[in-house]
Design a protein around this motif. Structure first.
Motif, PDB file in Angstrom:
ATOM      1  N   SER A 259      -0.025 -10.255  -8.712  1.00  0.00           N
ATOM      2  CA  SER A 259      -1.025 -10.135  -7.479  1.00  0.00           C
ATOM      3  C   SER A 259      -1.985 -11.160  -7.807  1.00  0.00           C
ATOM      4  CB  SER A 259      -1.919  -8.587  -7.732  1.00  0.00           C
ATOM      5  OG  SER A 259      -2.936  -8.688  -6.827  1.00  0.00           O
ATOM      6  N   ARG A 260      -1.974 -11.965  -6.772  1.00  0.00           N
ATOM      7  CA  ARG A 260      -2.698 -13.426  -6.975  1.00  0.00           C
ATOM      8  C   ARG A 260      -4.249 -13.199  -6.361  1.00  0.00           C
ATOM      9  NH1 ARG A 260       0.740 -18.530  -5.501  1.00  0.00           N
ATOM     10  NH2 ARG A 260       0.995 -17.429  -3.502  1.00  0.00           N
ATOM     11  N   ALA A 261      -4.439 -12.026  -5.722  1.00  0.00           N
ATOM     12  CA  ALA A 261      -5.786 -11.931  -5.137  1.00  0.00           C
ATOM     13  C   ALA A 261      -6.153 -10.261  -5.565  1.00  0.00           C
ATOM     14  CB  ALA A 261      -5.770 -11.728  -3.613  1.00  0.00           C
ATOM     15  N   LYS A 262      -6.455 -10.144  -6.966  1.00  0.00           N
ATOM     16  CA  LYS A 262      -6.726  -9.120  -7.619  1.00  0.00           C
ATOM     17  C   LYS A 262      -7.967  -8.377  -6.899  1.00  0.00           C
ATOM     18  CE  LYS A 262      -4.373  -9.751 -11.887  1.00  0.00           C
ATOM     19  NZ  LYS A 262      -4.398 -10.076 -13.335  1.00  0.00           N
ATOM     20  N   PHE A 263      -8.908  -9.308  -6.937  1.00  0.00           N
ATOM     21  CA  PHE A 263     -10.382  -8.826  -6.586  1.00  0.00           C
ATOM     22  C   PHE A 263     -10.424  -8.312  -5.138  1.00  0.00           C
ATOM     23  CE2 PHE A 263     -14.773  -9.596  -4.920  1.00  0.00           C
ATOM     24  CZ  PHE A 263     -15.524  -8.778  -5.727  1.00  0.00           C
ATOM     25  N   LEU A 267     -11.375  -4.741  -3.613  1.00  0.00           N
ATOM     26  CA  LEU A 267     -12.094  -4.260  -2.502  1.00  0.00           C
ATOM     27  C   LEU A 267     -11.693  -3.455  -1.452  1.00  0.00           C
ATOM     28  CD1 LEU A 267     -13.928  -7.903  -2.001  1.00  0.00           C
ATOM     29  CD2 LEU A 267     -14.863  -5.993  -3.264  1.00  0.00           C
ATOM     30  N   THR A 268     -10.489  -3.841  -1.163  1.00  0.00           N
ATOM     31  CA  THR A 268      -9.889  -3.151  -0.047  1.00  0.00           C
ATOM     32  C   THR A 268      -9.612  -1.597  -0.557  1.00  0.00           C
ATOM     33  OG1 THR A 268      -8.607  -5.263   0.590  1.00  0.00           O
ATOM     34  CG2 THR A 268      -7.754  -3.139   1.457  1.00  0.00           C
ATOM     35  N   TYR A 269      -9.077  -1.611  -1.657  1.00  0.00           N
ATOM     36  CA  TYR A 269      -8.834  -0.328  -2.227  1.00  0.00           C
ATOM     37  C   TYR A 269     -10.198   0.636  -2.353  1.00  0.00           C
ATOM     38  CZ  TYR A 269      -7.392   3.352  -5.452  1.00  0.00           C
ATOM     39  OH  TYR A 269      -7.212   4.594  -6.152  1.00  0.00           O
ATOM     40  N   SER A 270     -11.181  -0.210  -2.897  1.00  0.00           N
ATOM     41  CA  SER A 270     -12.324   0.887  -2.945  1.00  0.00           C
ATOM     42  C   SER A 270     -12.969   0.915  -1.994  1.00  0.00           C
ATOM     43  CB  SER A 270     -13.349  -0.098  -3.722  1.00  0.00           C
ATOM     44  OG  SER A 270     -12.961  -0.616  -5.186  1.00  0.00           O
ATOM     45  N   LEU A 271     -12.733   0.344  -0.711  1.00  0.00           N
ATOM     46  CA  LEU A 271     -13.374   0.750   0.556  1.00  0.00           C
ATOM     47  C   LEU A 271     -12.613   1.754   1.195  1.00  0.00           C
ATOM     48  CD1 LEU A 271     -15.368   0.485   2.931  1.00  0.00           C
ATOM     49  CD2 LEU A 271     -13.923  -1.518   3.891  1.00  0.00           C
ATOM     50  N   SER A 272     -11.289   1.764   1.275  1.00  0.00           N
ATOM     51  CA  SER A 272     -10.149   2.518   1.675  1.00  0.00           C
ATOM     52  C   SER A 272     -10.574   3.771   0.960  1.00  0.00           C
ATOM     53  CB  SER A 272      -8.793   1.945   1.745  1.00  0.00           C
ATOM     54  OG  SER A 272      -8.597   1.020   2.276  1.00  0.00           O
ATOM     55  N   THR A 273     -10.722   3.955  -0.351  1.00  0.00           N
ATOM     56  CA  THR A 273     -10.635   5.147  -1.083  1.00  0.00           C
ATOM     57  C   THR A 273     -11.795   5.934  -0.731  1.00  0.00           C
ATOM     58  OG1 THR A 273      -9.524   4.299  -2.935  1.00  0.00           O
ATOM     59  CG2 THR A 273     -10.559   6.284  -3.318  1.00  0.00           C
ATOM     60  N   LYS A 274     -13.066   5.256  -0.542  1.00  0.00           N
ATOM     61  CA  LYS A 274     -14.368   6.032  -0.009  1.00  0.00           C
ATOM     62  C   LYS A 274     -13.997   6.336   1.465  1.00  0.00           C
ATOM     63  CE  LYS A 274     -18.671   6.889  -0.097  1.00  0.00           C
ATOM     64  NZ  LYS A 274     -19.303   7.982  -0.833  1.00  0.00           N
TER      65      LYS A 274
END
Length: 280
Positions: A259-263, A267-274
């Protein structure tokens, strides 16, 4: 010279650079810097009192270069703390007068130490043994400091004088910047706004670099009519962080095998999970 002193000074310097980049300084920043410098000087003194130098050259190097890092920063941040504590809270004329009196104090130091300052600024070394070894401490009556006693095994006749010179060179710039804010009302208003709403980037520099490049390549700012340097500098200022060589950081990100865009993925995962949790 006792082992590890130069490395400790370098590590301290790196930590202080991070703090120095956060202008305007918070009280926490100033106090942290002072504590770091005091602790380092205490450590240095303990080492020097127990392990002597192996040569005059190493002794000069310690008092002229290595000890200077915690010493001149201690003076600089102590002066900043004193300045901010006594700075008039109202009346532009009183504020300007206070800053100019501080400048007069620095000018007085320069006037009384012209020969030594010229010696340092021109890179001369022929008096280093006299100035930066402990053998000649008793030959000079120290009048440039409020301290009446200096440990004879941890000070030379001019190491504190050199630290003051280095600190005052930085302090002059700080004073001029505050004067400039007083003389430019719009800039002062922006400065106060930044101080009241200070944001601190607490993720890694690599993470912020990912964000910088994502914003740039997506054309999300000014319809893409902006240079990447402008975005990097804007975010660095907004979040009070020095990104360093972000071009090199980006090159390292590109070399990632997975994964070259880890951060950005985080961000995408954190927002989607929320959002998913709120939908339940």
């Amino acid at each position: 010279m006792p082992m590890g002193l130069k490395l400790q000074a370098t590590q301290l310097s790196e930590r202080l650079k991070v703090i120095s980049a956060r202008v305007p300084y918070t009280s926490k920043d100033i106090n942290t810097a002072i504590i770091l410098c005091r602790n380092q000087l205490t450590n240095f003194q303990s080492r020097i009192l127990n392990e002597d130098f192996d040569s005059i050259t190493s002794e000069i190097e310690f008092f002229k270069e290595i000890k200077q890092i915690p010493m001149n920063n201690l003076i600089y941040f102590s002066e900043i703390r004193s300045l901010e504590l006594h700075y008039p809270r109202a009346n532009k004329e009183r504020q300007e007068g206070y800053l100019r009196r501080r400048m007069d104090k620095i000018n007085s130091f320069y006037i009384h130490n012209l020969d030594f300052i010229e010696y340092i600024n021109t890179g001369k070394t022929h008096l280093d043994e006299q100035y930066f070894t402990r053998r000649h401490l008793d030959e000079h009556i120290i009048t440039h400091t409020k301290f009446y006693y200096l440990h004879p095994d941890f000070n030379t006749s001019h190491d504190l004088q050199l630290a003051k010179l280095k600190a005052y060179q930085r302090l002059i710039n700080y004073l001029y910047s505050k004067l400039n804010l007083l003389e430019n009302p719009l800039e002062l208003a922006l400065h106060k706004k930044r101080s009241l709403h200070e944001l601190q980037w607490t993720a890694t520099k690599i993470a912020l670099t990912e964000l910088v490049y994502a914003l740039y390549h997506s054309g999300s700012i000014n319809n893409g009519n902006v240079d990447i340097k402008e975005i990097a500098e804007a975010l660095s200022q907004l979040f009070n962080i020095d990104l360093g060589d972000y071009y090199r950081t980006y090159s390292e990100i590109r070399l990632r095998k997975k994964s070259r865009a880890k951060f950005l993925e985080k961000l995408t995962y954190s927002l989607s999970t929320k959002m998913d949790s709120e939908d339940k």
